[in-house]
Design an enzyme around this catalytic site. Sequence first.
Site, short mmCIF file in Angstrom:
data_model
loop_
_atom_site.label_atom_id
_atom_site.label_comp_id
_atom_site.label_asym_id
_atom_site.label_seq_id
_atom_site.Cartn_x
_atom_site.Cartn_y
_atom_site.Cartn_z
N ASN A 44 0.83 -1.21 0.00
CA ASN A 44 0.00 0.00 0.00
C ASN A 44 0.86 1.26 0.00
OD1 ASN A 44 -2.37 -1.46 0.06
ND2 ASN A 44 -2.85 -1.05 2.20
N ARG A 374 -9.77 -5.31 -14.45
CA ARG A 374 -8.68 -6.16 -13.96
C ARG A 374 -9.16 -7.60 -14.01
NH1 ARG A 374 -5.12 -2.53 -11.33
NH2 ARG A 374 -6.15 -0.76 -10.34
N ARG A 404 -4.23 0.93 -13.38
CA ARG A 404 -2.88 1.16 -12.84
C ARG A 404 -2.25 -0.13 -12.30
NH1 ARG A 404 -3.37 5.53 -9.07
NH2 ARG A 404 -3.01 6.98 -10.77
N HIS A 434 -14.28 2.16 -15.82
CA HIS A 434 -14.23 1.45 -14.55
C HIS A 434 -15.53 0.71 -14.27
CE1 HIS A 434 -13.74 1.35 -9.99
NE2 HIS A 434 -12.61 0.83 -10.42
N TYR A 467 -12.13 -10.09 -1.88
CA TYR A 467 -12.85 -8.83 -1.75
C TYR A 467 -14.34 -9.10 -1.50
CZ TYR A 467 -8.89 -6.60 -4.27
OH TYR A 467 -7.65 -6.16 -4.67
N HIS A 591 -15.19 -3.94 -0.50
CA HIS A 591 -15.05 -3.34 -1.83
C HIS A 591 -16.39 -2.96 -2.46
CE1 HIS A 591 -13.69 -3.32 -6.18
NE2 HIS A 591 -12.71 -2.65 -5.62
#
Length: 682
Positions: A44, A374, A404, A434, A467, A591
Site C-alpha cells: 500500500n 482487472r 494502474r 471502470h 474482496y 469493496h
Amino acid sequence: MSTSNYLNRDLSWIEFNWRVLEEAQYAATPLLERVKFLSIVSTNLDEFMSVRYAGIMDQLKAGYIKKDFTGYMPSGLIKRIMKRTSRMVAEQYKTFREISRQLSKEGILFASYDELTLNQRKQMDTYFHDIIFPVLTPMAVDQSRPFPLVHNQSLYLATLLLKEGDDPEDEPYFAIVQVPSNLSRLVRVPMRANSKKQEFILLEDLIEQHIQTLFSGYIPIAVHGFRVTRNADLTLNEEGAEDLLEEIEKELRRRRWGSPIRLEVKKGMHPYALAMLKEEFEIEENVFEIDGPIDLSYLMKLSGSLIGYDHLRFAEIESVYPQEFADTDDFFNVLRHKDVLIYHPFESFEAVSDFIGQAADDPAVLAIKMTLYRVSGQSELIQSLARAAESGKQVTVLVELKARFDEERNIAWARKLEKSGCHVVYGLVGLKTHAKITLVVRQEHDGLRRYVHVGTGNYNDNTAKLYTDVGLFTCHPTIGEDASSLFNEITGYSAPQHLQAFGVAPTDMKQKLFEIIRVEAKHALAGKPARIIAKMNSLSNQEMIDELYAASQAGVKIDLIVRGVCCLRPGVAGLSENITVRSIVDRFLEHSRIFYFENAGEPAIWLSSADWMTRNLTRRIELMCPVLDKHIRHSLNLILQICLNDNVKARHLQSNGMYYISTNPEVPYRSQFEAMNIKSWK
C-alpha cells in the site's frame, strides 16, 4: 490540525494504512494472517509513494502554492506526510520483530547465516554458487562507468571496497549489486538434524555473505541494502497517440526510470555510501532508514510456502454456489423468472464464469458485450469470450489498458482476444472505463432478450475470493436497454443517451446522486422518513461532501461505511452531527459500493462501480444501477445492517480525523463472519 471542514485525502489514506497495520497487530488474528497484513502495509505504502506522494512532489517542484480544499499547500502537506509515514514505518518494523518472535515459538525462524549449523552453511554455500551467483551482475561506479539505472522498487546492495593493500583511510570504491527479483527472496534452509523447525534466510543476506566472490582483488568494507521508489504515474498524450496500446507500452518502459521520490536504506548504512545514493538520486528529505529487511511485501508468500500450519491461518471458507443457480444448468431460464444477487466471497464467483461460459456455448446467444478492468492471470472469462468469438458470435470487449499496475497484463489479454476474433476497444480518450457490466443478447421464441450482469467489483476470480463485492443478474427490459445504450456510447460515436435507469459518470451520475440526496433532505424537512446509508471505498469529492452536509443540516440521518479515504468530518455541530462514518478492515477487503435512500418509506437502493471521488465522478466511465426487485433490495439492506452492527472490526471516524474502535463489546458482532451465514442476508 487544520480548521477546514474537510479532512485531507492523503492524510486520510495514511490513517487507512494504519488500520491495516492494526490488523497485523491484532492478537486474535492468526499469526500467518498477521504476516499478510504486514506485507499489505508495504505494498500500500509503495503505491501511495509512487503515485500520490509523487504527484505532490511534482506540484512542489513546479512552485505550486495554492491550498487545496482541505486547507493544505503542497509544502505543508509533504511535511505532515513525512512525519506520519515515518512513524508508521517505525511501528511496522516494531510489529515485524514481535511477529518474528512469535513465529519462532511456532517453529518458523528467520535466520542469519551465522546462526546456521556447519552443514546448513555448506548447503547454502552450494545454493549460492549454483543458483544465485550466475545471475548476479556487480556494477562499479567510477569515472569511466556512470551510475547504472536503478529500477523502481527493486532491492540493491550498495558495496564499498578497498583494493588489497590499500590504506584503510583511502576513499573506497563504490559498486551496486541488484538482488535478483526472479529468485525467491525467502530461501528455505534445509532442516537441522532431529528438528522440525522451518528456517529461512533472506536472499540478500546470502549475497552479502558471499559478496567477496564478486570482487576478486578487493576487500568489501561495507554492504548495505537500498531501494528507490520512482514516480510511477502514467502521463499519456491520448489525443496524439495513434495506437493507445503502443503508447501505454512506451509509458510502462518509462516508468522504470521515473524521477526518484523515496530512498529506503538499511539502518546504519555507511555515511559514504549514503551520501553517494542521496547525491545520485537527488533526495535529501524522503530517506527512510529501515531497521529490518527492506520491503516486507515478500512476507505475502510466506504463508503459502508453509505446510502443516493451518492453525496459524484463518479457517478456509467454502464459497457457496448461489442457491438460485445450484440446481440448473440454464441461467437464462432462472433469470426470466427473477433477478439474482450474488455476494462475494461468501457466494462463488464461479456463477459469473459459468454465466459467461453458457452464453459462449449457447447457439441462441447472438452477442456478448463486456467491460474488463482487472482480470486474473488464468481467467476462464477470457477463454469463454474467445470461444464465443470463434463460434461466430458478436463479442465486444472493452479492455481498460490504463488500470494502474495491471497495464501489462491487460495488454496481453487484449491481444489474445483480438486474435480470437473479438472486437476489442480501449474506451474513450481521457477516461478510464471502470464500470463493471456484461450484456448478453439472446434470440428467444418471443423475440430478442437482453441479460445483464452488473457488479461492484472486477471480473477477477482471484480477487473475488478476497474482496467483498455484490453482483446483480437481471433481464429487466429497462436495464437491458440502458446497457445497450451504454455500450453504444462507449464503443461508437453515439452521443450520451437519456438513460431510463442507469446513472453514468461522467455524464449524469454525480448530478443524479445530488438530486437523490436533495430529495432526502426535502423529506426530512417535511417530517417524512429520510435516511441515507452509503457504502464505498473512498469519499473525497468536495461537492458530494457539501451535499451530505446540507442533508445532515436538514435532519437526514446519514450512515457512511467508507473503508479507506474519507474527507468528510462527521459529528461537527451545526454541520454534520447527523452523520456517522465507519471503516471496516478485516479478513476480506471491503469493496462493494451500495447506496440506500429511505425515500419517504419507499426505499431505493443502487449498486455502483464508483466511489464518491472526483476521479470516479468526472474522469471515469462509471455505472450506478438501481435495484428494481424488492426482495433483492431487502437483501442489500440486510448486508448494510450487518456492516452497521459490526462492533469488532468497525472503526469510527471522529471529527479530528482519527478513528476509534469498540473495545471489549459485551456481545461481539463481526460483520464479515456474520455474512458467512448466507441465511443472515438472503
